[in-house]
Write a protein that holds these residues in place. Structure first.
Motif, PDB file in Angstrom:
ATOM      1  N   ASP A  25       0.833  -1.205   0.000  1.00 27.66           N
ATOM      2  CA  ASP A  25       0.000   0.000   0.000  1.00 27.66           C
ATOM      3  C   ASP A  25       0.863   1.248   0.000  1.00 27.66           C
ATOM      4  O   ASP A  25       1.915   1.299   0.664  1.00 27.66           O
ATOM      5  CB  ASP A  25      -0.898   0.031   1.241  1.00 27.66           C
ATOM      6  CG  ASP A  25      -1.995  -1.023   1.202  1.00 27.66           C
ATOM      7  OD1 ASP A  25      -2.160  -1.647   0.141  1.00 27.66           O
ATOM      8  OD2 ASP A  25      -2.664  -1.223   2.235  1.00 27.66           O
ATOM      9  N   GLU A  26       0.420   2.263  -0.723  1.00 29.11           N
ATOM     10  CA  GLU A  26       1.128   3.536  -0.716  1.00 29.11           C
ATOM     11  C   GLU A  26       0.676   4.386   0.470  1.00 29.11           C
ATOM     12  O   GLU A  26      -0.500   4.391   0.840  1.00 29.11           O
ATOM     13  CB  GLU A  26       0.874   4.294  -2.022  1.00 29.11           C
ATOM     14  CG  GLU A  26       1.498   3.627  -3.231  1.00 29.11           C
ATOM     15  CD  GLU A  26       1.331   4.458  -4.495  1.00 29.11           C
ATOM     16  OE1 GLU A  26       1.326   5.694  -4.377  1.00 29.11           O
ATOM     17  OE2 GLU A  26       1.198   3.868  -5.574  1.00 29.11           O
ATOM     18  N   GLU A  27       1.626   5.111   1.055  1.00 29.35           N
ATOM     19  CA  GLU A  27       1.341   5.973   2.189  1.00 29.35           C
ATOM     20  C   GLU A  27       1.104   7.405   1.717  1.00 29.35           C
ATOM     21  O   GLU A  27       1.645   7.845   0.707  1.00 29.35           O
ATOM     22  CB  GLU A  27       2.508   5.955   3.171  1.00 29.35           C
ATOM     23  CG  GLU A  27       2.748   4.613   3.822  1.00 29.35           C
ATOM     24  CD  GLU A  27       3.832   4.680   4.867  1.00 29.35           C
ATOM     25  OE1 GLU A  27       3.505   4.883   6.049  1.00 29.35           O
ATOM     26  OE2 GLU A  27       5.014   4.558   4.501  1.00 29.35           O
ATOM     27  N   SER A  28       0.313   8.118   2.491  1.00 27.84           N
ATOM     28  CA  SER A  28       0.081   9.524   2.198  1.00 27.84           C
ATOM     29  C   SER A  28       1.367  10.325   2.440  1.00 27.84           C
ATOM     30  O   SER A  28       2.081  10.083   3.413  1.00 27.84           O
ATOM     31  CB  SER A  28      -1.031  10.074   3.092  1.00 27.84           C
ATOM     32  OG  SER A  28      -1.098  11.490   2.999  1.00 27.84           O
ATOM     33  N   ASN A  29       1.660  11.267   1.551  1.00 27.18           N
ATOM     34  CA  ASN A  29       2.776  12.193   1.785  1.00 27.18           C
ATOM     35  C   ASN A  29       2.279  13.632   1.865  1.00 27.18           C
ATOM     36  O   ASN A  29       3.024  14.573   1.602  1.00 27.18           O
ATOM     37  CB  ASN A  29       3.853  12.051   0.706  1.00 27.18           C
ATOM     38  CG  ASN A  29       3.398  12.575  -0.643  1.00 27.18           C
ATOM     39  OD1 ASN A  29       2.203  12.688  -0.910  1.00 27.18           O
ATOM     40  ND2 ASN A  29       4.354  12.898  -1.501  1.00 27.18           N
ATOM     41  N   LEU A  30       1.007  13.806   2.230  1.00 28.30           N
ATOM     42  CA  LEU A  30       0.469  15.151   2.413  1.00 28.30           C
ATOM     43  C   LEU A  30       1.289  15.929   3.433  1.00 28.30           C
ATOM     44  O   LEU A  30       1.647  17.083   3.216  1.00 28.30           O
ATOM     45  CB  LEU A  30      -0.987  15.083   2.859  1.00 28.30           C
ATOM     46  CG  LEU A  30      -1.661  16.426   3.170  1.00 28.30           C
ATOM     47  CD1 LEU A  30      -1.831  17.254   1.898  1.00 28.30           C
ATOM     48  CD2 LEU A  30      -3.015  16.207   3.847  1.00 28.30           C
ATOM     49  N   LYS A  53      -1.636  -2.203   4.648  1.00 26.43           N
ATOM     50  CA  LYS A  53      -0.673  -3.276   4.424  1.00 26.43           C
ATOM     51  C   LYS A  53       0.558  -2.653   3.785  1.00 26.43           C
ATOM     52  O   LYS A  53       0.561  -2.324   2.595  1.00 26.43           O
ATOM     53  CB  LYS A  53      -1.280  -4.349   3.525  1.00 26.43           C
ATOM     54  CG  LYS A  53      -0.443  -5.611   3.411  1.00 26.43           C
ATOM     55  CD  LYS A  53      -1.166  -6.677   2.596  1.00 26.43           C
ATOM     56  CE  LYS A  53      -0.376  -7.974   2.541  1.00 26.43           C
ATOM     57  NZ  LYS A  53      -1.091  -9.016   1.749  1.00 26.43           N
ATOM     58  N   VAL A  54       1.602  -2.475   4.589  1.00 24.97           N
ATOM     59  CA  VAL A  54       2.738  -1.651   4.178  1.00 24.97           C
ATOM     60  C   VAL A  54       4.034  -2.441   4.307  1.00 24.97           C
ATOM     61  O   VAL A  54       4.257  -3.140   5.303  1.00 24.97           O
ATOM     62  CB  VAL A  54       2.828  -0.382   5.062  1.00 24.97           C
ATOM     63  CG1 VAL A  54       4.053   0.453   4.691  1.00 24.97           C
ATOM     64  CG2 VAL A  54       1.559   0.449   4.926  1.00 24.97           C
ATOM     65  N   PHE A  55       4.874  -2.324   3.290  1.00 29.33           N
ATOM     66  CA  PHE A  55       6.274  -2.769   3.385  1.00 29.33           C
ATOM     67  C   PHE A  55       7.125  -1.816   2.566  1.00 29.33           C
ATOM     68  O   PHE A  55       6.968  -1.721   1.347  1.00 29.33           O
ATOM     69  CB  PHE A  55       6.463  -4.202   2.893  1.00 29.33           C
ATOM     70  CG  PHE A  55       7.913  -4.624   2.891  1.00 29.33           C
ATOM     71  CD1 PHE A  55       8.640  -4.660   4.080  1.00 29.33           C
ATOM     72  CD2 PHE A  55       8.560  -4.945   1.709  1.00 29.33           C
ATOM     73  CE1 PHE A  55       9.978  -5.028   4.082  1.00 29.33           C
ATOM     74  CE2 PHE A  55       9.892  -5.320   1.702  1.00 29.33           C
ATOM     75  CZ  PHE A  55      10.605  -5.357   2.897  1.00 29.33           C
TER      76      PHE A  55
END
Length: 459
Positions: free
Chosen positions: A252-257, A270-272
């Protein structure tokens, strides 16, 4: 104007954007400035209150009395943050508050004793962040590429995920601190004045900054043998610093706001990710050998990995959170910084015996020229209830430091648990931590402990 909707309160929109483990807050306290909701002001308020028992370093006293153990209370953080999406491309942000207020210190500068401004009372409130940001290329405008530029007092300090970590959703009770390697020397509480660029290319996220560090002026001790030289922070009229961090997000991509990296998603994503970063400033420190001043560059590099994986399909199944990083710090010969969070102790002038090199209280060698390996992991335990009263997340962390200033390396541990009442918005954290205590730079350190209970609330 009649169609402009102004909402003050809780906006229940897409919790996955912020993923704090609770569906009841969404974007938090928000004022919509248009009916579409793409122009708005958002407010975030939080407090982290500590109850703590500390085994003191040898040679410590509190309140004028020698002691080897003490209880304390304090506001670790009391903050407010506001940001406004003024237009589709333009955003401004301000973040202010206090840190480290105890019953005996952390109050207004230059005051002590009894009275309205005595000891820990009325601490100074200051800005942590204040910047403007413009989206040059919005997501979707140029395929996979996006780019925003900004300037001000900012947190885009490169180096590692932990260096830009959010204080709202740590896995452990707090940062390991060494990941903010310039803390309150050439930065302002982990921030510098400068310009930054951030964005994404597909699953690759990037952040770079060019900054003017705050001036430092410590005087190096003069030595006759170069092997005994000890670098200190003294950058005169500082050269610009350069910092950057790139990260590949496999799942999953994370927010960079905002710059603040999440420490634990509690199974909502779901992050790696795997990342690498750097920080460099020319002539950031100085030594003195036979009264000859030598300047040294500050060069810091790190590589790290972060994973947050839900286990099972149901909302309240388990989740694993983990982080590991390797840090290489070059500040100049034998550079060392001793730091103790909310240290309430002073040095006992009547102590007889081997004192801690770091100093009294909970001071420890935290940052220095050398290498650091750090790892943490936690497990969110399952719950069968649809809305459990409490969810529990036990965790552990390991730190290994090999500093040039000491012949022997050190190892320390943290163990504890998060007790989630409403995700990260309302939680209690219990943690026991060890720290190394050096009384001789050529010998193995001993160990002392500290137990912390943190009460966190944020909206």
């Amino acid at each position: 104007m009649k169609k402009i909707l102004i909402i003050i309160g809780l906006a229940l929109i897409n919790n996955s954007l912020y993923s704090q483990g609770s569906p009841d807050y969404g974007n938090g306290l928000k004022i919509n400035l248009n009916q579409q909701g793409d122009k708005y002001i958002r407010f975030i308020l939080w407090d982290q209150f500590w109850v703590r028992n500390t085994d003191m370093n040898p040679g410590s006293m509190v309140g004028g009395e020698a002691t080897d153990n003490s209880w304390s209370l304090g506001n670790r953080r009391l903050r407010a943050l506001a940001y406004a999406q003024v237009s589709k491309r333009y955003m401004i942000l301000a973040h202010f508050g206090i840190n480290n207020q105890t019953f005996i210190n952390g109050g207004a500068s230059g005051t002590s004793g009894t009275g309205g401004y005595g000891n820990g009372k009325k601490p100074q409130m200051f800005f942590h962040d204040a910047w403007n940001e413009y989206a040059v290329v919005l997501p979707g405008e140029a395929g996979k590429f996006s780019l925003s530029l900004g300037a001000g007092l900012h947190y885009y300090m490169g180096l590692s995920r932990m260096t830009m970590g959010s204080t709202l959703n740590f896995l452990t009770v707090d940062s390991p601190i060494f990941s903010w390697p310039l803390i309150d020397n050439s930065d302002q509480f982990a921030r510098q004045l400068g310009m930054f660029a951030k964005g994404k290319y597909g699953k690759l996220e990037y952040r770079f900054s060019l900054n003017k560090p705050f001036a430092t002026d410590l005087i190096p001790a003069n030595v006759t043998d170069p092997a005994n030289a000890v670098a200190v922070d003294n950058n005169g009229n500082p050269n610009f610093s350069k910092a950057g961090y790139i990260e590949y997000q496999f799942l999953d991509e994370e927010s960079n706001l905002l710059p603040f990296k999440v420490g634990s998603y509690l199974g909502t994503k779901k992050v790696f990710n795997v990342g690498a970063g750097f920080y460099h400033q020319k002539d950031g420190t100085r030594t003195s050998v036979n009264s000859n001043i030598e300047k040294h560059d500050i060069t810091l590099v790190a590589v790290d990995a972060f994973a947050d994986i839900p286990l099972g399909n149901a909302k309240n199944k388990m989740a694993v959170s983990a982080y590991a990083g390797y840090y290489n710090y070059q500040f100049g010969p034998n550079y060392i910084r001793n730091i103790g969070i909310m240290n309430i102790a002073s040095s006992d002038p009547n102590f007889v015996g081997s004192r801690a090199i770091a100093g009294p209280g909970n001071l420890q060698p935290t940052i220095g020229t050398g290498n650091i390996i750090y790892a943490q992991a936690g497990l969110l335990l399952p719950s069968q209830a649809e809305k459990p009263k409490i969810r529990i997340q036990p965790f552990a962390a390991y730190t290994h430091k090999n500093f040039e200033a000491f012949d022997k390396s050190s190892t320390q541990f943290d163990v504890g648990a998060n007790w989630f009442i409403d995700g990260h918005h309302a939680k209690i954290t219990t943690q026991y931590s060890t720290r190394p205590v050096y009384t001789n730079p050529t010998e193995n350190p001993s160990s002392k402990g500290e137990f912390i209970i943190q009460f966190q609330i944020y909206l």
